[in-house]
Design a protein around this motif. Structure first.
Motif, PDB file in Angstrom:
ATOM      1  N   MET A  88       0.814  -1.215   0.000  1.00  0.00           N
ATOM      2  CA  MET A  88       0.000   0.000   0.000  1.00  0.00           C
ATOM      3  C   MET A  88       0.854   1.275   0.000  1.00  0.00           C
ATOM      4  N   ARG A 116      -1.535  -1.517 -13.250  1.00  0.00           N
ATOM      5  CA  ARG A 116      -2.027  -1.707 -11.882  1.00  0.00           C
ATOM      6  C   ARG A 116      -3.532  -1.892 -11.950  1.00  0.00           C
ATOM      7  N   THR A 119      -8.472  -0.538  -6.468  1.00  0.00           N
ATOM      8  CA  THR A 119      -9.699   0.094  -6.015  1.00  0.00           C
ATOM      9  C   THR A 119      -9.408   1.570  -5.740  1.00  0.00           C
ATOM     10  N   PHE A 191      -5.319   6.967   3.274  1.00  0.00           N
ATOM     11  CA  PHE A 191      -6.737   6.747   3.003  1.00  0.00           C
ATOM     12  C   PHE A 191      -7.604   7.778   3.733  1.00  0.00           C
ATOM     13  N   GLU A 227      -6.585   7.213  -5.196  1.00  0.00           N
ATOM     14  CA  GLU A 227      -6.020   5.980  -4.656  1.00  0.00           C
ATOM     15  C   GLU A 227      -4.653   6.338  -4.089  1.00  0.00           C
ATOM     16  N   MET A 228      -3.713   5.390  -4.017  1.00  0.00           N
ATOM     17  CA  MET A 228      -2.498   5.713  -3.262  1.00  0.00           C
ATOM     18  C   MET A 228      -1.168   5.292  -3.895  1.00  0.00           C
ATOM     19  N   GLU A 229      -1.203   4.785  -5.114  1.00  0.00           N
ATOM     20  CA  GLU A 229       0.064   4.305  -5.698  1.00  0.00           C
ATOM     21  C   GLU A 229       0.362   4.822  -7.093  1.00  0.00           C
TER      22      GLU A 229
HETATM   23  C1  R2B Z   1      -6.555   1.812  -2.931  1.00  0.00           C
HETATM   24  O1  R2B Z   1      -7.034   1.156  -1.863  1.00  0.00           O
HETATM   25  C2  R2B Z   1      -6.006   1.054  -0.871  1.00  0.00           C
HETATM   26  C3  R2B Z   1      -6.431   1.795   0.358  1.00  0.00           C
HETATM   27  O2  R2B Z   1      -7.564   1.191   0.910  1.00  0.00           O
HETATM   28  C4  R2B Z   1      -4.780   1.641  -1.498  1.00  0.00           C
HETATM   29  O3  R2B Z   1      -3.741   0.714  -1.675  1.00  0.00           O
HETATM   30  C5  R2B Z   1      -5.263   2.111  -2.768  1.00  0.00           C
HETATM   31  O4  R2B Z   1      -4.465   2.687  -3.659  1.00  0.00           O
END
Ligand code: R2B
Ligand code: URA
Length: 289
Positions: A88, A116, A119, A191, A227-229
């Motif tokens: 994550m 990728r 979600t 998040f 999202e986070m990446e």
């Molecule tokens: C989407 O969902 C995760 C956080 O819940 C995270 O890895 C992301 O990018």
């Protein structure tokens, strides 16, 4: 693929990050696609689906095995596809990308696409929609990713490969029961506060109207989700000249709230949507190899 010209395999016998031995490199030859997902479990599940749907392997006779000894990332190979977990956040994504890209480079792969599958939280879009990302933004709404190389700050442009994103989009059938959209994404630092949620353990800003203004500003930049990446990934892949994009399903519309209220079954079905958008593309791409 264009990577660090100073790299030498003999300096890197341990292939740090994936804990692979140089002798095992032959397991990584002739790879066409790397499918990245957060969790090891989802990567394993996807490997099984690819075996069944793309290579018509009877699932009773096939169990993908994790090719790494690393406790941080899992890697499964099915045919020419790798299913890899990245954990994550941008920081773990970056570590994984260095590690897997070195392995693929040393194994002689030059033309690999990275996708990728994930979600996200939607902005002004109904839950269950799937976004194929073109540009990624920092939370400051800048279209680059910041790398702090010790005390040197480097801003790397963070666009995915628009041609790949379009190929993924065009590979989708017309009769899907959910929307698939080409758009842009914010990669947040976490998040909760990173996405200005009011349901975290620490309080977000008092003035909620600022958040609404931000969401509107983001949508005006063609941004559909958080999202986070994705910004670490798009920046890395642009630098390494690796065609890459992200396919992320939205679990919530952030204009409606912070909590993800769908049932466990519904969330599982949403997660499958992003995978099936990827599969529709991979099937087509492998026919053309
Ligand atoms: C989407 O969902 C995760 C956080 O819940 C995270 O890895 C992301 O990018
Ligand atoms: N992942 C995120 O980072 N944000 C969401 O709202 C949902 C999934």
């Amino acid at each position: 693929m264009r990577i660090n010209s100073r790299l030498k395999l003999e300096q890197d016998s341990f292939l740090l990050g994936l804990e692979l031995d140089a002798d095992t490199l032959q397991m990584f030859t002739n790879i066409t696609h790397v499918l990245l997902q957060g969790s090891a479990e989802r990567s394993l599940e996807l490997a099984k689906v690819i075996a069944k749907e793309i290579y018509q392997i009877d699932e009773r006779f096939f169990m993908p095995i994790n090719l790494t000894a690393s406790s941080n990332f899992n890697v499964y190979r099915v045919g020419s596809v790798l299913c890899v977990s990245h954990g994550m956040g941008n920081v773990t994504m970056e570590c994984l990308l260095h590690a897997i890209t070195k392995v693929l480079h040393f194994a002689g792969n030059n033309h690999v696409e990275y996708i990728r599958i994930g979600t996200s939280g939607g902005i002004d879009i109904s839950a269950g929609s799937v976004i194929i990302t073109q540009k990624t933004y920092m939370p400051t709404l800048e279209n680059y990713y910041v790398i702090n190389e010790l005390d040197k700050t480097i801003c790397v442009p963070s666009n995915f490969d628009f041609a790949l994103a379009t190929r993924v989009y065009n590979a989708q059938p017309n009769n899907l029961k959910y929307s698939v959209i080409l758009g842009n994404t914010i990669a947040a630092d976490d998040f909760y506060l990173g996405q200005c949620r009011y349901d975290g353990a620490m309080p977000a800003r008092e003035d909620k109207s600022q958040r609404t203004e931000y969401f509107i500003k983001a949508r005006n930049l063609g941004i559909y989700n958080f999202e986070m990446e994705s910004s670490a990934m798009s920046a890395f892949c642009a630098q390494a000249q690796i065609p890459a994009t992200m396919i992320a399903v939205t679990l919530v519309n952030r204009f409606d709230g912070d909590q993800i209220t769908s049932s466990v079954e519904q969330l599982a079905e949403y997660a499958k949507r992003a995978q099936s958008v990827a599969l529709n593309y991979i099937k087509q791409a492998l026919i053309n190899v």
